[in-house]
Design a protein around this motif. Structure first.
Motif, PDB file in Angstrom:
ATOM      1  N   ASN A  50      40.891  78.421 123.934  1.00 14.98           N
ATOM      2  CA  ASN A  50      39.457  78.104 124.120  1.00 14.98           C
ATOM      3  C   ASN A  50      38.869  77.643 125.264  1.00 14.98           C
ATOM      4  O   ASN A  50      38.031  77.378 125.885  1.00 14.98           O
ATOM      5  CB  ASN A  50      39.001  76.984 123.055  1.00 14.98           C
ATOM      6  CG  ASN A  50      39.918  75.891 122.922  1.00 14.98           C
ATOM      7  OD1 ASN A  50      40.976  75.819 123.332  1.00 14.98           O
ATOM      8  ND2 ASN A  50      39.586  74.917 122.172  1.00 14.98           N
TER       9      ASN A  50
ATOM     10  N   ILE B  40      44.902  70.720 132.856  1.00 15.48           N
ATOM     11  CA  ILE B  40      44.636  69.482 132.426  1.00 15.48           C
ATOM     12  C   ILE B  40      45.781  68.631 132.051  1.00 15.48           C
ATOM     13  O   ILE B  40      46.876  69.500 131.928  1.00 15.48           O
ATOM     14  CB  ILE B  40      43.642  69.521 131.455  1.00 15.48           C
ATOM     15  CG1 ILE B  40      44.290  70.189 130.159  1.00 15.48           C
ATOM     16  CG2 ILE B  40      42.258  70.087 131.736  1.00 15.48           C
ATOM     17  CD1 ILE B  40      43.447  70.100 128.980  1.00 15.48           C
TER      18      ILE B  40
ATOM     19  N   THR C  49      49.251  70.482 123.362  1.00 16.64           N
ATOM     20  CA  THR C  49      49.454  71.141 122.176  1.00 16.64           C
ATOM     21  C   THR C  49      49.761  72.737 121.899  1.00 16.64           C
ATOM     22  O   THR C  49      50.109  73.079 120.858  1.00 16.64           O
ATOM     23  CB  THR C  49      47.970  71.010 121.424  1.00 16.64           C
ATOM     24  OG1 THR C  49      46.989  71.680 121.910  1.00 16.64           O
ATOM     25  CG2 THR C  49      47.782  69.475 121.030  1.00 16.64           C
TER      26      THR C  49
ATOM     27  N   SER D 280      46.291  66.193 129.841  1.00 23.55           N
ATOM     28  CA  SER D 280      46.370  65.644 128.681  1.00 23.55           C
ATOM     29  C   SER D 280      46.741  66.460 127.435  1.00 23.55           C
ATOM     30  O   SER D 280      47.256  65.943 126.505  1.00 23.55           O
ATOM     31  CB  SER D 280      44.943  64.775 128.281  1.00 23.55           C
ATOM     32  OG  SER D 280      44.139  65.810 128.067  1.00 23.55           O
ATOM     33  N   ASN D 281      46.697  67.600 127.400  1.00 23.62           N
ATOM     34  CA  ASN D 281      46.722  68.432 126.123  1.00 23.62           C
ATOM     35  C   ASN D 281      47.937  69.271 126.318  1.00 23.62           C
ATOM     36  O   ASN D 281      48.202  70.131 127.122  1.00 23.62           O
ATOM     37  CB  ASN D 281      45.559  69.380 126.116  1.00 23.62           C
ATOM     38  CG  ASN D 281      45.355  69.959 124.920  1.00 23.62           C
ATOM     39  OD1 ASN D 281      46.108  70.008 124.114  1.00 23.62           O
ATOM     40  ND2 ASN D 281      44.305  69.985 124.329  1.00 23.62           N
TER      41      ASN D 281
ATOM     42  N   ALA E 158      44.291  73.990 127.290  1.00 22.15           N
ATOM     43  CA  ALA E 158      44.510  74.339 125.910  1.00 22.15           C
ATOM     44  C   ALA E 158      44.140  75.926 125.754  1.00 22.15           C
ATOM     45  O   ALA E 158      43.174  76.314 126.129  1.00 22.15           O
ATOM     46  CB  ALA E 158      43.189  73.509 125.198  1.00 22.15           C
ATOM     47  N   TRP E 159      45.110  76.587 124.972  1.00 26.74           N
ATOM     48  CA  TRP E 159      44.782  77.862 124.671  1.00 26.74           C
ATOM     49  C   TRP E 159      44.204  78.016 123.192  1.00 26.74           C
ATOM     50  O   TRP E 159      44.575  77.283 122.307  1.00 26.74           O
ATOM     51  CB  TRP E 159      46.294  78.677 124.508  1.00 26.74           C
ATOM     52  CG  TRP E 159      46.095  79.771 123.994  1.00 26.74           C
ATOM     53  CD1 TRP E 159      45.998  81.211 124.733  1.00 26.74           C
ATOM     54  CD2 TRP E 159      46.487  80.141 122.553  1.00 26.74           C
ATOM     55  NE1 TRP E 159      45.893  82.087 123.927  1.00 26.74           N
ATOM     56  CE2 TRP E 159      46.220  81.558 122.453  1.00 26.74           C
ATOM     57  CE3 TRP E 159      46.828  79.442 121.583  1.00 26.74           C
ATOM     58  CZ2 TRP E 159      46.551  82.214 121.242  1.00 26.74           C
ATOM     59  CZ3 TRP E 159      47.028  80.327 120.342  1.00 26.74           C
ATOM     60  CH2 TRP E 159      46.825  81.668 120.259  1.00 26.74           C
TER      61      TRP E 159
HETATM   62  C1  LIG Z   1      43.580  70.366 123.035  1.00 29.45           C
HETATM   63  O1  LIG Z   1      44.044  71.803 122.371  1.00 29.45           O
HETATM   64  C2  LIG Z   1      43.622  71.906 121.118  1.00 29.45           C
HETATM   65  C3  LIG Z   1      44.322  73.278 120.599  1.00 29.45           C
HETATM   66  O2  LIG Z   1      43.775  74.434 121.462  1.00 29.45           O
HETATM   67  C4  LIG Z   1      42.201  71.825 121.035  1.00 29.45           C
HETATM   68  O3  LIG Z   1      41.544  71.968 119.844  1.00 29.45           O
HETATM   69  C5  LIG Z   1      41.957  70.429 121.652  1.00 29.45           C
HETATM   70  O4  LIG Z   1      40.389  70.347 121.612  1.00 29.45           O
HETATM   71  C6  LIG Z   1      42.267  70.149 122.973  1.00 29.45           C
HETATM   72  N1  LIG Z   1      42.035  68.984 123.445  1.00 29.45           N
HETATM   73  C7  LIG Z   1      41.468  68.662 124.784  1.00 29.45           C
HETATM   74  C8  LIG Z   1      41.482  67.253 125.172  1.00 29.45           C
HETATM   75  O5  LIG Z   1      41.420  69.746 125.452  1.00 29.45           O
END
Ligand SMILES: *[C@@H]1O[C@H](CO)[C@@H](O)[C@H](O)[C@H]1NC(C)=O
Ligand SMILES: *[C@@H]1O[C@H](CO)[C@@H](O)[C@H](O)[C@H]1NC(C)=O
Ligand SMILES: *[C@@H]1O[C@H](CO)[C@@H](O)[C@H](O)[C@H]1NC(C)=O
Ligand SMILES: *[C@@H]1O[C@H](CO)[C@@H](O)[C@H](O)[C@H]1NC(C)=O
Ligand SMILES: *[C@@H]1O[C@H](CO)[C@@H](O)[C@H](O)[C@H]1NC(C)=O
Ligand SMILES: *[C@@H]1O[C@H](CO)[C@@H](O)[C@H](O)[C@H]1NC(C)=O
Length: 202
Positions: free
Chosen positions: A169, A175, A180, A177-178, A166-167
């Motif tokens: 943050n 990972i 997005t 699963s993500n 996840a970018w």
């Molecule tokens: C997936 O990425 C989004 C956008 O950065 C973030 O808000 C969310 O927490 C992430 N989910 C996981 C399971 O890491």
């Protein structure tokens, strides 16, 4: 002969350890005229001032050569003050022969230091990296890239498409699963230290 030279050596060492002041270096003695030694020199004995050695400062008023403390250094002789390490640099400053440090040390790649006058650098933590020495900031990873070490990440690792993290943050690991974020094809730091686009930088 052996006993005699060992005795002389031991006596010299005892004398050296009793005198806290640095020994004057060759050709660096000034005569003490009136009262205090001049700024940039210190009181070596009752009649003699010595020029301040590198690694120390001599304000003249106190009469002493003060070794530079941690986060500080002095490359020149005759100084009245030590210099602060710049950000991106450090100096742990262990004293040698009653002198402080005469140099400032760039933070190694994999570490950084945002502040001046510091004794250490921070290791680039999980999700952050720093590929260059002497840096004040640390870079974040890009989508699809990770910096998994607890400390000392020098470059991000490529999660290779199927497992983007996840970018912006996280970036501390790959990972599954993500999905997005849009995976970045590269995550390189520029030669002038600029962090990759679209990452945390601080
Ligand atoms: C997936 O990425 C989004 C956008 O950065 C973030 O808000 C969310 O927490 C992430 N989910 C996981 C399971 O890491
Ligand atoms: C002070 O030190 C200088 C240089 O070593 C020496 O020549 C001088 O005799 C010393 N004076 C005293 C009072 O010890
Ligand atoms: C230190 O100061 C003294 C007195 O001004 C001078 O003679 C000497 O050359 C200086 N040393 C250096 C390395 O500048
Ligand atoms: C600086 O300090 C180091 C370590 O004490 C010493 O080896 C070196 O000669 C010093 N350099 C100068 C220019 O004083
Ligand atoms: C991931 O990508 C890098 C370069 O982009 C490549 O060197 C490496 O072999 C890849 N790893 C896997 C497991 O595919
Ligand atoms: C670093 O280099 C890039 C590309 O040449 C340039 O766009 C950027 O302004 C530079 N940044 C700094 C702080 O010099």
């Amino acid at each position: 002969m052996l006993f005699s030279s060992s005795f002389v050596s031991a006596a010299f060492m005892l004398f050296s350890s009793v005198t806290a002041l640095p020994q004057p270096e060759n050709g660096e003695l000034a005569s003490r005229t009136t009262g205090l030694c001049a700024p940039g020199s210190y009181l070596y004995n009752a009649t003699t001032c010595a020029f301040c050695p590198a690694g120390s400062s001599c304000d003249g008023k106190s009469g002493v050569a003060q070794p530079c403390g941690s986060g500080h250094y002095q490359p020149s002789v005759n100084s009245t003050a030590c210099l602060s390490c710049d950000s991106g640099h450090f100096q742990p400053s262990f004293y040698q022969n009653a002198k402080g440090a005469n140099n400032t040390i760039p933070c190694p790649a994999g570490s950084y230091q945002p502040y001046g006058a510091q004794a250490f650098c921070y290791g680039a933590p999980k999700g952050r990296f720093q590929g260059l020495p002497g840096q004040a900031t640390v870079c974040g990873t890009c989508c699809g890239w990770a910096a998994p070490l607890v400390n000392n990440n020098i470059s991000p690792v490529n999660c290779n498409g199927t497992t983007p993290n996840a970018w912006p943050n996280s970036g501390d690991g790959c990972i599954s699963s993500n999905t997005t974020c849009v995976r970045a094809a590269s995550c390189g730091q520029l030669a002038n230290g600029t962090c990759p686009a679209d990452t945390f930088s601080g």
